[in-house]
Design a protein around this motif. Sequence first.
Motif, PDB file in Angstrom:
ATOM      1  N   VAL A  40       0.847  -1.190   0.000  1.00 54.13           N
ATOM      2  CA  VAL A  40       0.000   0.000   0.000  1.00 54.13           C
ATOM      3  C   VAL A  40       0.884   1.243   0.000  1.00 54.13           C
ATOM      4  O   VAL A  40       1.891   1.299   0.708  1.00 54.13           O
ATOM      5  N   ARG A  41       0.501   2.233  -0.787  1.00 50.06           N
ATOM      6  CA  ARG A  41       1.217   3.523  -0.798  1.00 50.06           C
ATOM      7  C   ARG A  41       0.238   4.623  -0.471  1.00 50.06           C
ATOM      8  O   ARG A  41      -0.919   4.602  -0.917  1.00 50.06           O
ATOM      9  N   ARG A  42       0.707   5.606   0.323  1.00 46.76           N
ATOM     10  CA  ARG A  42      -0.171   6.711   0.732  1.00 46.76           C
ATOM     11  C   ARG A  42       0.550   8.055   0.566  1.00 46.76           C
ATOM     12  O   ARG A  42       0.853   8.733   1.552  1.00 46.76           O
ATOM     13  N   PRO A  43       0.854   8.470  -0.656  1.00 48.61           N
ATOM     14  CA  PRO A  43       1.456   9.794  -0.843  1.00 48.61           C
ATOM     15  C   PRO A  43       0.475  10.894  -0.448  1.00 48.61           C
ATOM     16  O   PRO A  43      -0.736  10.758  -0.628  1.00 48.61           O
ATOM     17  N   ALA A  44       1.021  11.999   0.120  1.00 48.66           N
ATOM     18  CA  ALA A  44       0.169  13.105   0.569  1.00 48.66           C
ATOM     19  C   ALA A  44       0.815  14.436   0.221  1.00 48.66           C
ATOM     20  O   ALA A  44       2.036  14.533   0.066  1.00 48.66           O
ATOM     21  N   LYS A  45      -0.028  15.474   0.112  1.00 53.30           N
ATOM     22  CA  LYS A  45       0.467  16.815  -0.181  1.00 53.30           C
ATOM     23  C   LYS A  45      -0.579  17.820   0.275  1.00 53.30           C
ATOM     24  O   LYS A  45      -1.779  17.533   0.262  1.00 53.30           O
ATOM     25  N   VAL A 118       7.094  17.050   2.253  1.00 53.54           N
ATOM     26  CA  VAL A 118       7.814  18.310   2.466  1.00 53.54           C
ATOM     27  C   VAL A 118       8.132  18.496   3.938  1.00 53.54           C
ATOM     28  O   VAL A 118       9.214  18.954   4.313  1.00 53.54           O
ATOM     29  N   VAL A 119       7.190  18.114   4.792  1.00 57.36           N
ATOM     30  CA  VAL A 119       7.389  18.244   6.242  1.00 57.36           C
ATOM     31  C   VAL A 119       8.562  17.382   6.704  1.00 57.36           C
ATOM     32  O   VAL A 119       9.370  17.796   7.546  1.00 57.36           O
ATOM     33  N   ASP A 120       8.683  16.185   6.148  1.00 55.92           N
ATOM     34  CA  ASP A 120       9.798  15.297   6.509  1.00 55.92           C
ATOM     35  C   ASP A 120      11.140  15.951   6.185  1.00 55.92           C
ATOM     36  O   ASP A 120      12.070  15.920   6.996  1.00 55.92           O
ATOM     37  N   VAL A 121      11.253  16.517   4.997  1.00 56.66           N
ATOM     38  CA  VAL A 121      12.514  17.136   4.577  1.00 56.66           C
ATOM     39  C   VAL A 121      12.821  18.356   5.426  1.00 56.66           C
ATOM     40  O   VAL A 121      13.954  18.554   5.868  1.00 56.66           O
ATOM     41  N   GLN A 122      11.799  19.198   5.690  1.00 58.81           N
ATOM     42  CA  GLN A 122      12.022  20.394   6.498  1.00 58.81           C
ATOM     43  C   GLN A 122      12.449  20.026   7.915  1.00 58.81           C
ATOM     44  O   GLN A 122      13.339  20.657   8.498  1.00 58.81           O
ATOM     45  N   SER A 162       5.879  11.037  -7.898  1.00 54.36           N
ATOM     46  CA  SER A 162       5.197  11.887  -8.870  1.00 54.36           C
ATOM     47  C   SER A 162       5.571  13.346  -8.710  1.00 54.36           C
ATOM     48  O   SER A 162       5.361  14.150  -9.616  1.00 54.36           O
ATOM     49  N   ASP A 163       6.120  13.706  -7.545  1.00 56.42           N
ATOM     50  CA  ASP A 163       6.488  15.097  -7.293  1.00 56.42           C
ATOM     51  C   ASP A 163       7.713  15.121  -6.388  1.00 56.42           C
ATOM     52  O   ASP A 163       7.978  14.175  -5.646  1.00 56.42           O
ATOM     53  N   VAL A 164       8.462  16.214  -6.446  1.00 54.42           N
ATOM     54  CA  VAL A 164       9.659  16.358  -5.613  1.00 54.42           C
ATOM     55  C   VAL A 164       9.250  16.982  -4.276  1.00 54.42           C
ATOM     56  O   VAL A 164       8.805  18.133  -4.245  1.00 54.42           O
ATOM     57  N   PRO A 165       9.372  16.243  -3.162  1.00 53.53           N
ATOM     58  CA  PRO A 165       8.851  16.712  -1.865  1.00 53.53           C
ATOM     59  C   PRO A 165       9.834  17.630  -1.133  1.00 53.53           C
ATOM     60  O   PRO A 165      10.407  17.270  -0.100  1.00 53.53           O
ATOM     61  N   LEU A 166      10.020  18.831  -1.652  1.00 56.44           N
ATOM     62  CA  LEU A 166      11.002  19.724  -1.037  1.00 56.44           C
ATOM     63  C   LEU A 166      10.386  21.060  -0.644  1.00 56.44           C
ATOM     64  O   LEU A 166       9.563  21.619  -1.374  1.00 56.44           O
ATOM     65  N   PRO A 167      10.791  21.598   0.506  1.00 54.14           N
ATOM     66  CA  PRO A 167      10.357  22.941   0.899  1.00 54.14           C
ATOM     67  C   PRO A 167      11.158  23.975   0.118  1.00 54.14           C
ATOM     68  O   PRO A 167      11.967  23.632  -0.750  1.00 54.14           O
TER      69      PRO A 167
END
Length: 373
Positions: A40-45, A118-122, A162-167
Amino acid sequence: MSDCSIVRREMARRSEYQLTKLPSSRWQARVTVHYPDGTVRRPAKTFKFKREAAAWSVEQLAMSAKGVLNPPFPLAAFFDEFLASKTQLQPKTLEDYRRILGRFAAEYPRQNVGDVTVVDVQRFLNRLQDKKGQPLSEQSKRLAFAVLRTAFRYAKRARYVSDVPLPDAPKVARTTVTELDVLSSDELRRFVNAARREELFPFILLLVTTGMRLGEALALTGRDISPDGIVTVSKSVQDYDRTEPTPKKTPKTTSGRRSIMLTGELRELLGDGERSDDRLFPFTYGRVRATLDRVAARAGLTKPVRPHLLRHTACTTLLNQGVPIRTVVDMMGHKDASFTLNTYAKFLSENRGAVPAAWDGFFGHDSGTKGER
């Protein structure tokens, strides 16, 4: 389910998405994709508007139907694949990549590449510390950000995300050159005179009169100096404290490729050496620094003298001596004149009287005007 949460299901692939209004009034979109193998995958934004969150969710479902959203890929395994693809990196740069990505994977050991937000990277950037437990400088955080950006762009090209998760990129103020970074004319004369008894004096005089970066000077070979005293700067080295430092094919910037005329004294000191591929100055940084410290103490200087201070000093001295800005820019290997002036203008002497004197000279009028400082 609350009124602020909406769930839509796509039964064909057993996929769904959920829109949730957060306390900040932003909307979080989370897509859940069930794969045939049970994963299972759960990407979020998060988005400012609900319609944007819904559009992104629908796009993710469409991509999953096409097989773009792949099954889970552990971060550590993904980073190994990414690093294996970076065959063009210098060893030291590759080690920096490995260190930063290793710390990120250790921060989220159970995370898959497609689940990073994004939150993970920040949060990772905010928690970065040095070996003493102190927060890293903004410059170091910016390096970590750049490495993660490169890795996740690779993941997007490989269709792992599908997207680059960066702040937003950390903002780093440009380093300001202060009076502590430049020797005055008197200090420079004292320093050079105190250095004449040193075995490394030719190397020190090279740094002073050419403004070369330390890595560029250490990389010079006999072939880089022509019989008429022109040195070609086309390469650099890193890992200065090694007996055989790591070579780099190019200088710091593309504008760093340049030719510089040597002074008469320096040409005499270097002599007519053999034009070979052997390094002219096979010194370690430790030896260079120890020599500079010894010379500075002998000259009675209180400010620490480092190789880059001599580069700053070369630039300001030549500009104050009236050398055209274009010539100085080319010698220093700067990208353009604006950088040179913005960095060093505050160290230049002011001579308001030179303006009328220049016009009088141009028109052939002798008014007796003297330079007023």
